[in-house]
Scaffold this motif. Sequence first.
Motif, PDB file in Angstrom:
ATOM      1  N   THR A   1       0.929  -1.268   0.053  1.00  0.00           N
ATOM      2  CA  THR A   1      -0.036   0.061  -0.195  1.00  0.00           C
ATOM      3  C   THR A   1       0.928   1.270   0.058  1.00  0.00           C
ATOM      4  O   THR A   1       0.656   2.319  -0.695  1.00  0.00           O
ATOM      5  N   GLN A   2       1.923   1.379   0.709  1.00  0.00           N
ATOM      6  CA  GLN A   2       2.710   2.571   1.003  1.00  0.00           C
ATOM      7  C   GLN A   2       3.545   2.551  -0.313  1.00  0.00           C
ATOM      8  O   GLN A   2       3.875   3.902  -0.944  1.00  0.00           O
TER       9      GLN A   2
ATOM     10  N   ARG B   1       3.206   5.817  -3.134  1.00  0.00           N
ATOM     11  CA  ARG B   1       4.460   6.634  -3.747  1.00  0.00           C
ATOM     12  C   ARG B   1       4.715   6.706  -5.110  1.00  0.00           C
ATOM     13  O   ARG B   1       4.857   7.906  -5.925  1.00  0.00           O
TER      14      ARG B   1
END
Length: 227
Positions: free
Chosen positions: A185-186, A190
């Motif tokens: 998810t992170q 980005r």
Amino acid sequence: MSDKALGNELVFFHSPHTRSSSVLILLNELNVPFKLNVLNMLVEENRQPAYLAINPLGKVPALLDDGALITDQVAIYLYLADLFSSGGLAPGLSDPLRGPYLRWMLYYSACFEPAVCDKAMGWVPNEQKVSPYGDYDTVLGILIEQLRAGPYLLGERFTAADLLWATALKYCTAFGSVEPDPVITQYLARVTARPCFTYAKDLDTKLAADHEAGRLKILEAGEFARR
């Protein structure tokens, strides 16, 4: 813009919301001029003789560059990133990151995609030793550990591999083919914040609506002819 003199325009064969969408993202990131040839797969334009003469499999993406035909999503990625990024999106042959870059480009097509597709279809390899990828959990675990070191697949170096993987992971997590994980998810947050993702999404949304309208028009014409 490019390390190649563009004497001939690239011709890109595309259909919305398919694997070719990821190549659309790459082309926009590279800021490369190209001619967009859109195929309406809802009415099987990709199965017509004109396109089958280009790609007998009837699949997208496909790319023509001065008569040279390149098919397959990863092959097109490797071709374009080497040709047009001036080293920005593809480590050069003498770059220590070239090997890892190629590893992750091919890991996507040779391991991740087959593993995800098999899982979605409920197919489990009978024997790990004869499976081209081993097993799904191992394939995904290796990817997550690589992303955990971040911020990108090759650490601090952003490459075309990130565009390829982010496109696939965005689709797979949205449709439940890959379980949501904080690391993924992170990573997606980005990479998909880049303007090229918005460009492709907006264009595909418009194209998909046009294609559906075209499909309905053909159905209505057929219904009228039967009356």
